[in-house]
Every structure is written in C-alpha cells, then in structure tokens.
Scaffold this motif. Structure first.
Motif, PDB file in Angstrom:
ATOM      1  N   GLU A   1       8.447  10.220  32.339  1.00 29.87           N
ATOM      2  CA  GLU A   1       7.943  10.280  33.691  1.00 29.87           C
ATOM      3  C   GLU A   1       6.481  10.472  33.497  1.00 29.87           C
ATOM      4  O   GLU A   1       6.019  11.123  32.401  1.00 29.87           O
ATOM      5  CB  GLU A   1       8.507  11.458  34.381  1.00 29.87           C
ATOM      6  N   THR A   2       5.665   9.869  34.306  1.00 30.00           N
ATOM      7  CA  THR A   2       4.388  10.123  34.138  1.00 30.00           C
ATOM      8  C   THR A   2       3.756  10.049  35.626  1.00 30.00           C
ATOM      9  O   THR A   2       4.126   9.530  36.623  1.00 30.00           O
ATOM     10  CB  THR A   2       3.722   8.956  33.409  1.00 30.00           C
ATOM     11  N   ALA A   3       2.318  10.173  35.661  1.00 25.70           N
ATOM     12  CA  ALA A   3       1.527  10.067  36.794  1.00 25.70           C
ATOM     13  C   ALA A   3       0.569   9.072  36.569  1.00 25.70           C
ATOM     14  O   ALA A   3      -0.160   8.864  35.496  1.00 25.70           O
ATOM     15  CB  ALA A   3       0.782  11.304  37.176  1.00 25.70           C
ATOM     16  N   TYR A   4       0.256   8.188  37.544  1.00 28.05           N
ATOM     17  CA  TYR A   4      -0.674   6.832  37.473  1.00 28.05           C
ATOM     18  C   TYR A   4      -1.454   6.865  38.731  1.00 28.05           C
ATOM     19  O   TYR A   4      -1.003   7.264  39.730  1.00 28.05           O
ATOM     20  CB  TYR A   4       0.385   5.840  37.478  1.00 28.05           C
ATOM     21  N   PHE A   5      -2.887   6.458  38.433  1.00 26.53           N
ATOM     22  CA  PHE A   5      -3.710   6.276  39.349  1.00 26.53           C
ATOM     23  C   PHE A   5      -4.077   4.914  39.441  1.00 26.53           C
ATOM     24  O   PHE A   5      -4.815   4.209  38.502  1.00 26.53           O
ATOM     25  CB  PHE A   5      -4.978   7.190  38.819  1.00 26.53           C
ATOM     26  N   GLU A   6      -4.398   4.390  40.899  1.00 27.01           N
ATOM     27  CA  GLU A   6      -4.857   2.937  40.959  1.00 27.01           C
ATOM     28  C   GLU A   6      -5.429   3.085  42.424  1.00 27.01           C
ATOM     29  O   GLU A   6      -4.622   3.355  43.308  1.00 27.01           O
ATOM     30  CB  GLU A   6      -3.628   1.896  40.755  1.00 27.01           C
ATOM     31  N   HIS A   7      -6.327   2.274  42.737  1.00 22.63           N
ATOM     32  CA  HIS A   7      -7.036   2.049  44.036  1.00 22.63           C
ATOM     33  C   HIS A   7      -7.096   3.193  44.776  1.00 22.63           C
ATOM     34  O   HIS A   7      -6.584   3.286  45.759  1.00 22.63           O
ATOM     35  CB  HIS A   7      -6.291   1.097  44.653  1.00 22.63           C
TER      36      HIS A   7
ATOM     37  N   SER B   1       4.877  -1.965  37.208  1.00 19.26           N
ATOM     38  CA  SER B   1       4.019  -2.578  36.415  1.00 19.26           C
ATOM     39  C   SER B   1       2.593  -2.615  36.757  1.00 19.26           C
ATOM     40  O   SER B   1       2.007  -2.792  37.844  1.00 19.26           O
ATOM     41  CB  SER B   1       4.209  -4.003  36.371  1.00 19.26           C
ATOM     42  N   PRO B   2       1.530  -2.112  35.720  1.00 15.69           N
ATOM     43  CA  PRO B   2       0.206  -1.703  35.882  1.00 15.69           C
ATOM     44  C   PRO B   2      -0.500  -3.174  36.214  1.00 15.69           C
ATOM     45  O   PRO B   2      -1.499  -3.353  36.801  1.00 15.69           O
ATOM     46  CB  PRO B   2      -0.207  -0.951  34.936  1.00 15.69           C
ATOM     47  N   ARG B   3       0.197  -4.168  35.844  1.00 17.44           N
ATOM     48  CA  ARG B   3      -0.542  -5.382  35.821  1.00 17.44           C
ATOM     49  C   ARG B   3      -0.681  -6.119  37.102  1.00 17.44           C
ATOM     50  O   ARG B   3      -1.010  -7.225  37.174  1.00 17.44           O
ATOM     51  CB  ARG B   3       0.509  -6.533  34.862  1.00 17.44           C
ATOM     52  N   LEU B   4       0.016  -5.472  38.233  1.00 20.33           N
ATOM     53  CA  LEU B   4       0.107  -6.068  39.534  1.00 20.33           C
ATOM     54  C   LEU B   4      -0.961  -5.434  40.308  1.00 20.33           C
ATOM     55  O   LEU B   4      -1.225  -5.575  41.618  1.00 20.33           O
ATOM     56  CB  LEU B   4       1.551  -6.012  40.291  1.00 20.33           C
ATOM     57  N   SER B   5      -2.007  -4.486  39.908  1.00 18.89           N
ATOM     58  CA  SER B   5      -2.819  -4.006  40.387  1.00 18.89           C
ATOM     59  C   SER B   5      -3.770  -4.789  41.164  1.00 18.89           C
ATOM     60  O   SER B   5      -4.250  -4.349  42.341  1.00 18.89           O
ATOM     61  CB  SER B   5      -3.819  -3.114  39.324  1.00 18.89           C
ATOM     62  N   HIS B   6      -4.172  -5.601  40.528  1.00 13.84           N
ATOM     63  CA  HIS B   6      -5.128  -6.514  41.072  1.00 13.84           C
ATOM     64  C   HIS B   6      -4.404  -7.200  42.461  1.00 13.84           C
ATOM     65  O   HIS B   6      -5.204  -7.356  43.716  1.00 13.84           O
ATOM     66  CB  HIS B   6      -5.588  -7.960  40.403  1.00 13.84           C
ATOM     67  N   GLU B   7      -3.497  -7.581  42.079  1.00 16.00           N
ATOM     68  CA  GLU B   7      -2.716  -8.244  43.499  1.00 16.00           C
ATOM     69  C   GLU B   7      -2.463  -7.454  44.643  1.00 16.00           C
ATOM     70  O   GLU B   7      -2.634  -7.893  45.708  1.00 16.00           O
ATOM     71  CB  GLU B   7      -1.158  -8.829  42.972  1.00 16.00           C
ATOM     72  N   ARG B   8      -2.380  -6.071  44.286  1.00 16.19           N
ATOM     73  CA  ARG B   8      -2.146  -5.027  45.131  1.00 16.19           C
ATOM     74  C   ARG B   8      -3.297  -4.952  46.222  1.00 16.19           C
ATOM     75  O   ARG B   8      -3.444  -4.932  47.373  1.00 16.19           O
ATOM     76  CB  ARG B   8      -1.813  -3.574  44.467  1.00 16.19           C
ATOM     77  N   GLY B   9      -4.467  -4.915  45.290  1.00 14.32           N
ATOM     78  CA  GLY B   9      -6.014  -4.727  45.837  1.00 14.32           C
ATOM     79  C   GLY B   9      -6.067  -6.007  47.076  1.00 14.32           C
ATOM     80  O   GLY B   9      -6.565  -5.903  47.972  1.00 14.32           O
ATOM     81  N   ARG B  10      -5.665  -7.073  46.276  1.00 13.98           N
ATOM     82  CA  ARG B  10      -5.846  -8.468  47.148  1.00 13.98           C
ATOM     83  C   ARG B  10      -5.388  -8.299  48.548  1.00 13.98           C
ATOM     84  O   ARG B  10      -5.654  -8.801  49.511  1.00 13.98           O
ATOM     85  CB  ARG B  10      -5.537  -9.793  46.291  1.00 13.98           C
ATOM     86  N   ILE B  11      -3.914  -7.998  48.488  1.00 14.62           N
ATOM     87  CA  ILE B  11      -3.029  -7.942  49.770  1.00 14.62           C
ATOM     88  C   ILE B  11      -3.801  -6.765  50.652  1.00 14.62           C
ATOM     89  O   ILE B  11      -3.995  -7.138  51.820  1.00 14.62           O
ATOM     90  CB  ILE B  11      -1.636  -7.385  49.376  1.00 14.62           C
ATOM     91  N   ALA B  12      -4.061  -5.583  50.069  1.00 15.96           N
ATOM     92  CA  ALA B  12      -4.548  -4.694  51.012  1.00 15.96           C
ATOM     93  C   ALA B  12      -5.939  -5.044  51.636  1.00 15.96           C
ATOM     94  O   ALA B  12      -5.963  -4.606  52.796  1.00 15.96           O
ATOM     95  CB  ALA B  12      -4.794  -3.410  50.289  1.00 15.96           C
ATOM     96  N   SER B  13      -6.579  -5.977  51.021  1.00 18.12           N
ATOM     97  CA  SER B  13      -7.910  -6.316  51.644  1.00 18.12           C
ATOM     98  C   SER B  13      -7.602  -7.286  52.981  1.00 18.12           C
ATOM     99  O   SER B  13      -8.746  -7.707  53.397  1.00 18.12           O
ATOM    100  CB  SER B  13      -8.814  -7.165  50.433  1.00 18.12           C
ATOM    101  N   GLN B  14      -6.377  -7.872  53.070  1.00 18.64           N
ATOM    102  CA  GLN B  14      -6.184  -8.964  53.742  1.00 18.64           C
ATOM    103  C   GLN B  14      -5.839  -8.080  55.039  1.00 18.64           C
ATOM    104  O   GLN B  14      -5.609  -8.892  56.242  1.00 18.64           O
ATOM    105  CB  GLN B  14      -5.278  -9.859  53.533  1.00 18.64           C
ATOM    106  N   VAL B  15      -5.239  -7.099  55.088  1.00 20.80           N
ATOM    107  CA  VAL B  15      -4.434  -6.175  56.357  1.00 20.80           C
ATOM    108  C   VAL B  15      -5.557  -5.809  57.337  1.00 20.80           C
ATOM    109  O   VAL B  15      -6.606  -5.393  57.116  1.00 20.80           O
ATOM    110  CB  VAL B  15      -3.806  -4.891  55.707  1.00 20.80           C
TER     111      VAL B  15
END
Ligand SMILES: C[S@@+](CC[C@H](N)C(=O)[O-])C[C@H]1O[C@@H](n2cnc3c(N)ncnc32)[C@H](O)[C@@H]1O
Length: 337
Positions: A146-152, A166-180
């Motif tokens: 168990e851990t705590a993770y920080f992103e965006h 997966s931390p590797r989807l961080s860029h994709e999460r930012g991309r989607i959020a910017s379109q909402v």
C-alpha cells in the motif's frame, strides 16, 4: 554525451510527461535548455523525432543505482533500469528470467540509491483477471504493497496487490482532463481507484464525475481518495458492473465517457454508446498490432456505431504507450451523434 529530444520550450513540459509515461525519459540526467529549446535526455529511439547529442549532467541519485546494476546484471542492466516504475514510495521491478536469482541484490541496490523508495516489489505476473491485478514478490525494504501517490495535484492511496494502477497513464489523464468543458457530466467506466475521475475533477471544478468499478477494494480506495481530495459531491464512486449500472442510471446522460480497459473495452462499446448523449464524446482505449496502426482501433469504434445505429465522427486517435514489441495501446476519441 547523451541522446536527447529537442522541442520548443513551450512544448517542453508536455513532451517531458509523454516521454516519462512511455518510459523513454532518461531520468538519470537533468534536462537542458537554451533560449529556444528544451533538451530531454532519452533512453532510446523516439518515434517521429530526430535525436541530438547533449552534454547533460547526471543526477546523483540514479547514478548510484545504474552503476550498481551494471555490476550485478551486466548486459541485463539496461532493460531493468528502463522498465522499473515508482508508485509513491514503492518501486516495481521486472527482473528478467535469467537474473531471477539476483532479484534481491538488485532491489537492495535500488533501495540504497534512492531514499524516497521504502519498498521494492518484483513483478510475478502480467495484469490478470477481471480486476486486472498483478502478483508481486517482496524483494527489499518494508513488506507492504500500500502506498500514496501524487499526480496532477491529486493525492491517491492504493494497494498495488489489490487494485490496478499505472503511473504511466499520467500524461493521458492530463490530456483528457484538459478537454473537459464547463459543467460536463463525465462517466468513467472501469474507474479503478479513481485516477482519471479525480484528475478530471481537479482540473474542472464545475464538472460532475462518476466512476463505475467492479473491484470492491478499488472502490474502497476510490471513496477514500474522493475524501482525501475533498471532492465529495463532485465525484461519485459506484461499485458495480458497467453493463448493469449504465442502463439503470446513465442512459443518454453523459457528455463524455472514458473507457480505460484496453484489454477488452471493445466488448463494452455498446454500453458506452448507451451512456453517451447525442453529440457526446467517447475515449476508447484498445490494443492494436503495431503493424496495423490506429486505423484498426478506429474501425472497432465505427463498427460499434453501425451496430447501435449511431453516426460516429472520429475526432482523432493516438498511441498512448507501447505495450510489447508488437502491440501498442491506442486511444480513439470519437463523437457519437
Ligand atoms: C485497466 S484497469 C483501469 C483502472 C483505472 N481506470 C486506472 O487507470 O487506474 C480496468 C478496471 O476495470 C475494472 N472492470 C473490469 N470489468 C468491469 C466491468 N464490467 N464493470 C466495471 N468495472 C470493470 C477492473 O476491476 C479494473 O479496475
């Protein structure tokens, strides 16, 4: 001298995130910049970019691990170094079969080279089952998953042995959020511990975000993460199967539907189309053979539209990350009219 991608300064941060999420950024070195460009050190070839040589300074922390690793793993060192992930204070290593006997030694080297890392896990399987969970072996440090993770700007708690993450989807999460857009109703199918939902809600305070997830452990963390980020009332975690929950609660109401289940999201395109209102946007994740390209993914979306009697307008498609030498994860963004 090290190889680097050169991009105009205003595109630097975007490119850094993309390289990082695809595992190509060489974090053993500091990036460089001049008045016009940023130079980001990379570990290998980057599709559609010509690399330049730069005299980048090594970071002290990673230098230790890389050097120790070469001593332990010889030729296998490069592969291990470029493939490990850090989630919060836990590192996840993929130890190749021929080096399995030296996994603990490699993990101890990583632990001693980076004070932020408190535990090292070894991958013991791929992502398995309906919940997409991996098996791990404890290699070094504290015996916990168990851990705590920080992103965006979002804090998340999660247990790597009980949920997908997966931390590797961080860029994709930012991309989607910017379109909402303002006041959107966003539905995240296959929501996990909530990373897409929370990053969208962080960026778009006036959006209402719903996440549906089958794994009770993931929903428990999702609810905790909503509280941690003070997003009660703006984000809702729903335990259940999208095939059951969507017809009950989300018929034709979503401005945007996310489908982050690349293994078989195509089996649920009919459900996403039920949820999407007229003109709603769907982000469909899938795996395709590298040789077939994004067109194969777009065809799946168009086929589902025909079946459902909805006109589909493809807005774009792109590679999210490489999955294996022959397979890539692709996202297709489309409008359902
Ligand atoms: C690849 S993971 C993605 C999780 C999360 N979106 C993320 O990016 O971390 C897919 C998730 O979908 C969930 N899942 C699989 N089938 C489902 C279904 N029919 N309804 C709801 N959730 C489902 C799994 O339990 C898993 O947590």
């Amino acid at each position: 001298m090290v190889k680097a991608v050169r991009v105009p300064r205003k595109k630097g941060e975007d490119m850094r995130r993309r390289l990082s999420s695809s595992g190509l950024l060489d974090e053993a070195y500091f990036p460089l910049h001049d008045e016009e460009y940023v130079y980001l050190p990379v570990k290998g070839k980057v599709p559609r970019h010509t690399l330049v040589e730069v005299d980048a300074r090594r970071r002290a922390v990673r230098k230790g691990f890389r050097e120790m690793l070469s001593g332990i793993a010889g030729k296998g060192a490069g592969r291990i170094f470029s493939s490990y992930d850090v989630v919060g204070d836990i590192a996840v290593l993929e130890v190749p079969e021929e080096l399995k006997g030296r996994g603990r030694e490699i993990a101890e080297a990583l632990l001693s080279s980076d004070r932020k890392i408190k535990a090292v896990l070894g991958k013991e399987s791929g992502m398995e089952g309906e919940y997409r969970i991996r098996k791990f072996a404890f290699l070094a440090g504290e015996r916990r998953t168990e851990t705590a993770y920080f992103e965006h700007g979002v804090r998340m708690r999660l247990d790597l042995a009980k949920v997908y993450f997966s931390p590797r989807l961080s860029h994709e999460r930012g991309r989607i959020a910017s379109q909402v857009g303002p006041g959107e109703n966003v539905l995240v199918m296959f929501a996990g511990v909530g990373p897409f939902a929370l990053v969208v809600a962080k960026r778009r305070k006036d959006a209402k975000v719903y996440g549906i997830e089958l794994n009770p452990d993931a929903v428990r963390y999702f609810e905790e993460n909503i509280r941690l980020n003070r997003m009660e009332g703006r984000v809702e975690a729903i335990l259940g199967d999208v095939r059951k929950v969507v017809p009950e609660r989300f018929l034709g109401v979503a401005d945007r539907v996310l489908m982050p289940l690349p293994k078989n999201a195509e089996d649920f395109l009919d459900v996403a189309l039920l949820a999407a209102k007229k003109g709603g946007i769907i982000h469909f994740y899938t795996f395709v053979n590298r040789a077939e390209g994004n067109g194969a993914a777009e065809k799946k979306a168009l086929g589902a539209g025909r079946k459902a009697g909805r006109k589909i307008e493809i807005l774009g498609s792109r590679e999210v990350r490489p999955f294996s030498p022959s397979t890539v994860q692709v996202v297709v963004d489309f409008r359902a009219v």
